[in-house]
Scaffold this motif. Sequence first.
Motif, PDB file in Angstrom:
ATOM      1  N   LEU A  51       0.857  -1.178   0.000  1.00 36.29           N
ATOM      2  CA  LEU A  51       0.000   0.000   0.000  1.00 36.29           C
ATOM      3  C   LEU A  51       0.896   1.232   0.000  1.00 36.29           C
ATOM      4  O   LEU A  51       1.692   1.433   0.913  1.00 36.29           O
ATOM      5  CB  LEU A  51      -0.901  -0.007   1.232  1.00 36.29           C
ATOM      6  CG  LEU A  51      -1.886   1.146   1.355  1.00 36.29           C
ATOM      7  CD1 LEU A  51      -2.845   1.191   0.166  1.00 36.29           C
ATOM      8  CD2 LEU A  51      -2.664   1.021   2.652  1.00 36.29           C
ATOM      9  N   LEU A  52       0.793   2.038  -1.071  1.00 37.03           N
ATOM     10  CA  LEU A  52       1.594   3.248  -1.228  1.00 37.03           C
ATOM     11  C   LEU A  52       0.699   4.464  -1.186  1.00 37.03           C
ATOM     12  O   LEU A  52      -0.445   4.415  -1.619  1.00 37.03           O
ATOM     13  CB  LEU A  52       2.341   3.227  -2.566  1.00 37.03           C
ATOM     14  CG  LEU A  52       3.273   2.059  -2.814  1.00 37.03           C
ATOM     15  CD1 LEU A  52       3.793   2.096  -4.241  1.00 37.03           C
ATOM     16  CD2 LEU A  52       4.424   2.078  -1.826  1.00 37.03           C
ATOM     17  N   HIS A  53       1.241   5.557  -0.683  1.00 39.09           N
ATOM     18  CA  HIS A  53       0.498   6.819  -0.643  1.00 39.09           C
ATOM     19  C   HIS A  53       1.288   7.853  -1.429  1.00 39.09           C
ATOM     20  O   HIS A  53       2.465   8.071  -1.168  1.00 39.09           O
ATOM     21  CB  HIS A  53       0.304   7.286   0.793  1.00 39.09           C
ATOM     22  CG  HIS A  53      -0.474   8.559   0.903  1.00 39.09           C
ATOM     23  ND1 HIS A  53      -1.797   8.641   0.535  1.00 39.09           N
ATOM     24  CD2 HIS A  53      -0.122   9.786   1.321  1.00 39.09           C
ATOM     25  CE1 HIS A  53      -2.225   9.878   0.736  1.00 39.09           C
ATOM     26  NE2 HIS A  53      -1.213  10.592   1.206  1.00 39.09           N
ATOM     27  N   ASN A  54       0.630   8.461  -2.408  1.00 42.07           N
ATOM     28  CA  ASN A  54       1.237   9.519  -3.200  1.00 42.07           C
ATOM     29  C   ASN A  54       0.593  10.824  -2.781  1.00 42.07           C
ATOM     30  O   ASN A  54      -0.613  10.987  -2.894  1.00 42.07           O
ATOM     31  CB  ASN A  54       0.985   9.256  -4.690  1.00 42.07           C
ATOM     32  CG  ASN A  54       1.517  10.365  -5.557  1.00 42.07           C
ATOM     33  OD1 ASN A  54       1.037  11.494  -5.508  1.00 42.07           O
ATOM     34  ND2 ASN A  54       2.494  10.048  -6.362  1.00 42.07           N
ATOM     35  N   ARG A  55       1.380  11.733  -2.275  1.00 40.35           N
ATOM     36  CA  ARG A  55       0.865  13.046  -1.892  1.00 40.35           C
ATOM     37  C   ARG A  55       0.950  13.948  -3.114  1.00 40.35           C
ATOM     38  O   ARG A  55       2.019  14.109  -3.681  1.00 40.35           O
ATOM     39  CB  ARG A  55       1.652  13.615  -0.731  1.00 40.35           C
ATOM     40  CG  ARG A  55       1.544  12.737   0.495  1.00 40.35           C
ATOM     41  CD  ARG A  55       1.988  13.489   1.727  1.00 40.35           C
ATOM     42  NE  ARG A  55       2.074  12.593   2.862  1.00 40.35           N
ATOM     43  CZ  ARG A  55       1.055  12.291   3.649  1.00 40.35           C
ATOM     44  NH1 ARG A  55      -0.130  12.796   3.422  1.00 40.35           N
ATOM     45  NH2 ARG A  55       1.215  11.473   4.662  1.00 40.35           N
ATOM     46  N   ARG A  56      -0.176  14.502  -3.509  1.00 42.38           N
ATOM     47  CA  ARG A  56      -0.229  15.341  -4.705  1.00 42.38           C
ATOM     48  C   ARG A  56       0.799  16.462  -4.631  1.00 42.38           C
ATOM     49  O   ARG A  56       0.939  17.125  -3.611  1.00 42.38           O
ATOM     50  CB  ARG A  56      -1.616  15.928  -4.882  1.00 42.38           C
ATOM     51  CG  ARG A  56      -2.617  14.865  -5.218  1.00 42.38           C
ATOM     52  CD  ARG A  56      -3.967  15.454  -5.468  1.00 42.38           C
ATOM     53  NE  ARG A  56      -4.904  14.351  -5.628  1.00 42.38           N
ATOM     54  CZ  ARG A  56      -6.185  14.493  -5.743  1.00 42.38           C
ATOM     55  NH1 ARG A  56      -6.720  15.689  -5.706  1.00 42.38           N
ATOM     56  NH2 ARG A  56      -6.968  13.445  -5.885  1.00 42.38           N
ATOM     57  N   GLY A  57       1.511  16.646  -5.727  1.00 44.14           N
ATOM     58  CA  GLY A  57       2.499  17.704  -5.803  1.00 44.14           C
ATOM     59  C   GLY A  57       3.857  17.339  -5.228  1.00 44.14           C
ATOM     60  O   GLY A  57       4.780  18.132  -5.296  1.00 44.14           O
ATOM     61  N   GLN A  58       3.990  16.149  -4.665  1.00 44.53           N
ATOM     62  CA  GLN A  58       5.268  15.717  -4.118  1.00 44.53           C
ATOM     63  C   GLN A  58       5.777  14.516  -4.899  1.00 44.53           C
ATOM     64  O   GLN A  58       4.994  13.683  -5.353  1.00 44.53           O
ATOM     65  CB  GLN A  58       5.127  15.336  -2.647  1.00 44.53           C
ATOM     66  CG  GLN A  58       4.749  16.489  -1.751  1.00 44.53           C
ATOM     67  CD  GLN A  58       4.646  16.055  -0.295  1.00 44.53           C
ATOM     68  OE1 GLN A  58       5.017  14.950   0.071  1.00 44.53           O
ATOM     69  NE2 GLN A  58       4.134  16.950   0.539  1.00 44.53           N
ATOM     70  N   ALA A  59       7.075  14.439  -5.045  1.00 45.32           N
ATOM     71  CA  ALA A  59       7.673  13.307  -5.755  1.00 45.32           C
ATOM     72  C   ALA A  59       7.763  12.100  -4.830  1.00 45.32           C
ATOM     73  O   ALA A  59       7.937  12.236  -3.621  1.00 45.32           O
ATOM     74  CB  ALA A  59       9.068  13.684  -6.256  1.00 45.32           C
TER      75      ALA A  59
END
Length: 73
Positions: A51-59
């Motif tokens: 389970l991965l979380h991608n924070r918008r605007g961050q690499a």
Amino acid sequence: MQIAIEIHRLGADANLNPNFQPHATLLYDKDVVPRIALQRPVVMAAREFVLLHNRRGQAGYEELGRWPLHARG
């Protein structure tokens, strides 16, 4: 909805969309891949669920959890 509850329990945003749809990203590309009908389903083996979380605007991604999958049979 259960997956949304578990994601929240791991510390994700409390405003998680109840219509959240888990998905697997197979390709990132600048070109659009045309939609085609397949003659047979695509089948692939998976050894673990991550389970991965991608924070918008961050690499990059934050790993929230990793679970091994066990073969049936």
